[in-house]
Design an enzyme around this catalytic site. Structure first.
Site, PDB file in Angstrom:
ATOM      1  N   CYS A  77      -8.040  21.782 -20.478  1.00  0.00           N
ATOM      2  CA  CYS A  77      -7.066  22.756 -20.992  1.00  0.00           C
ATOM      3  C   CYS A  77      -7.687  24.126 -21.259  1.00  0.00           C
ATOM      4  O   CYS A  77      -7.076  25.152 -20.979  1.00  0.00           O
ATOM      5  CB  CYS A  77      -6.352  22.224 -22.228  1.00  0.00           C
ATOM      6  SG  CYS A  77      -7.403  21.710 -23.589  1.00  0.00           S
ATOM      7  N   ASP A 292       1.287  26.931 -22.561  1.00  0.00           N
ATOM      8  CA  ASP A 292       0.665  25.638 -22.846  1.00  0.00           C
ATOM      9  C   ASP A 292       0.220  24.969 -21.544  1.00  0.00           C
ATOM     10  O   ASP A 292       1.047  24.699 -20.670  1.00  0.00           O
ATOM     11  CB  ASP A 292       1.684  24.755 -23.576  1.00  0.00           C
ATOM     12  CG  ASP A 292       1.106  23.455 -24.075  1.00  0.00           C
ATOM     13  OD1 ASP A 292      -0.058  23.156 -23.744  1.00  0.00           O
ATOM     14  OD2 ASP A 292       1.816  22.728 -24.798  1.00  0.00           O
ATOM     15  N   HIS A 294      -0.864  21.930 -21.216  1.00  0.00           N
ATOM     16  CA  HIS A 294      -0.832  20.470 -21.342  1.00  0.00           C
ATOM     17  C   HIS A 294       0.373  19.835 -20.632  1.00  0.00           C
ATOM     18  O   HIS A 294       1.169  19.119 -21.223  1.00  0.00           O
ATOM     19  CB  HIS A 294      -0.848  20.083 -22.822  1.00  0.00           C
ATOM     20  CG  HIS A 294      -2.071  20.548 -23.534  1.00  0.00           C
ATOM     21  ND1 HIS A 294      -2.132  21.764 -24.188  1.00  0.00           N
ATOM     22  CD2 HIS A 294      -3.284  19.978 -23.680  1.00  0.00           C
ATOM     23  CE1 HIS A 294      -3.332  21.921 -24.722  1.00  0.00           C
ATOM     24  NE2 HIS A 294      -4.049  20.849 -24.433  1.00  0.00           N
TER      25      HIS A 294
END
Length: 410
Positions: A77, A292, A294
């Site tokens: 990430c 994000d 993820h």
């Protein structure tokens, strides 16, 4: 394992706030140096966010190093966030801040070339493959967690092999940005580029003739003139790793952090929560807006003509938010200065909006290189004909590893 990670990511997404839920407010929303009135400019705001390149976990790519992982789910990430902050610098460099992505529009050639730099292939200069393997020189095994400073060091090294984008990357040390060192880096790099590049004049050839002979290979295989004529300043990617507290962010730094998002040179912030890295692109009130990484998506391969289905590289849902006080205290600020005037303007803004107004400074900006520091030596490209990941062993001695500055608690 991937099923477990996907379930975990979905839980993250469920508990994230959405921009649509923002209260009716007069406060402006700031996104990478641009401000919006959410009541009257919501569509423009969403178009701006949607136009940022969004890099997430991917799966089913060629194994890293030939035998390594074929997905970065669960560990990549911060590398993806590093890709996003660099991609924003490249968009500013080639397309400008006003450029917007359109779902059904034919993108500029420069945009597609930028995207090619980040494809999940071992021959893309900023791919997950290149970053993970270059991280070995920073003491990180492939598949290991990274912090923002480590990612910054990796980007600095890989940028040396990137002649098309031709960036000077400066990563500050000890919370201090040295103006003298940055100007040396950008001007020296520019002079070296003039000597080495076919875009620069050589022998008895004038600049016009040299430019006429300069051609670059596009993703589709066509040839075109060199997009960047010689200049006296190499565009600057400035990354400032910071720790704004011990276990929690110190509230005294929050106003200064917000000021960074207002600067036209802003590239956003790398940071997050423990074990979760996010790319922060703006704020409203006491909440930060972020992209994000993820979400695990299947790798995208370019088509025969070099074009790429780019739908999955733009976050088309409303952006996520988090309370600024929930931010891990270790972050890295990013800025892009296309020319020396731009950098001088950034220095003035820092002096006026961050240093003079704060009793506890987020970072220092000094004119001269501190005398007690080792001499500043701008990094140079090793004498090899390819990108860095294939030369980890040979370049280990060329790069001295920076002191560890891990950001996220793992």
């Amino acid at each position: 394992m991937e099923a477990v990670l996907a379930k975990y990511e979905n839980q993250i997404n469920v508990f994230s706030d959405l921009l649509e839920d923002l209260p009716d407010t007069e406060e402006p929303v700031w996104i990478l140096g641009e401000h919006y009135d959410i009541k009257t400019e919501k569509s423009e705001l969403l178009s701006d966010v949607r136009s940022r390149l969004w890099f997430t976990y991917r799966k089913k790519f060629c194994p890293i190093g030939g035998t390594g992982p074929s997905s970065d789910a669960g560990w990549g990430c911060m590398l993806r966030c590093g890709q996003m902050i660099l991609a924003q610098a490249l968009v500013l460099r080639h397309l400008g801040r006003a450029w917007r992505w359109g779902k059904d529009e034919i993108p500029p050639e420069e945009y597609m070339k930028i995207l090619h730099c980040f494809l999940d292939r071992k021959d893309s200069c900023y791919s997950i493959h290149q970053m993970a393997q270059m991280g070995v020189g920073e003491g990180k095994s492939v598949g290991e967690w990274y912090g923002p400073n480590t990612v910054a060091q990796v980007l600095k090294k890989l940028a040396l092999f990137d002649d098309w984008n031709s960036l000077a990357v400066y990563v500050s040390m000890d919370n201090t940005v040295v103006i003298e060192d940055i100007k040396m880096l950008c001007k020296l790099s520019s002079r070296n580029r003039l000597k080495a590049s076919p875009c620069g004049p050589s022998d008895q050839k004038g600049i016009g003739e040299a430019l006429a002979q300069c051609a670059t290979q596009s993703p589709g295989g066509s040839l075109g003139l060199c997009p960047h004529p010689p200049s006296s300043w190499k565009p600057l990617l400035l990354i400032i790793p910071l720790r704004m507290g011990i276990n929690h962010i110190n509230p005294v730094y929050i106003k200064a952090l917000k000021e960074c998002f207002k600067m036209p040179q802003s590239l956003g912030v790398l940071g997050g929560k423990p074990n979760l890295a996010y790319y922060f692109i703006g704020y409203i009130g006491d909440e930060l807006i972020y992209l994000d990484p993820h979400t695990t998506q299947t790798v995208v391969e370019p088509e025969g003509n070099g074009s790429v289905d780019d739908q999955s590289y733009h976050c088309q849902r409303t952006p996520r938010r988090m309370k600024v006080m929930n931010l891990d205290p270790s972050v890295a600020l990013g800025f892009f200065c296309k020319n020396e005037v731009d950098f001088d303007s950034w220095c003035t803004l820092v002096q006026q909006e961050i240093l003079k107004k704060r009793t506890l400074r987020m970072f220092e900006l000094v004119e001269k290189h501190p005398p007690h520091w080792p001499p500043f030596v701008p990094p140079t490209k090793p004498d090899v004909q390819t990108t860095g990941a294939e030369f980890i062993e040979s370049t280990d001695k060329l790069f001295e590893s920076e002191e560890e500055f891990e950001i996220l608690n793992v």
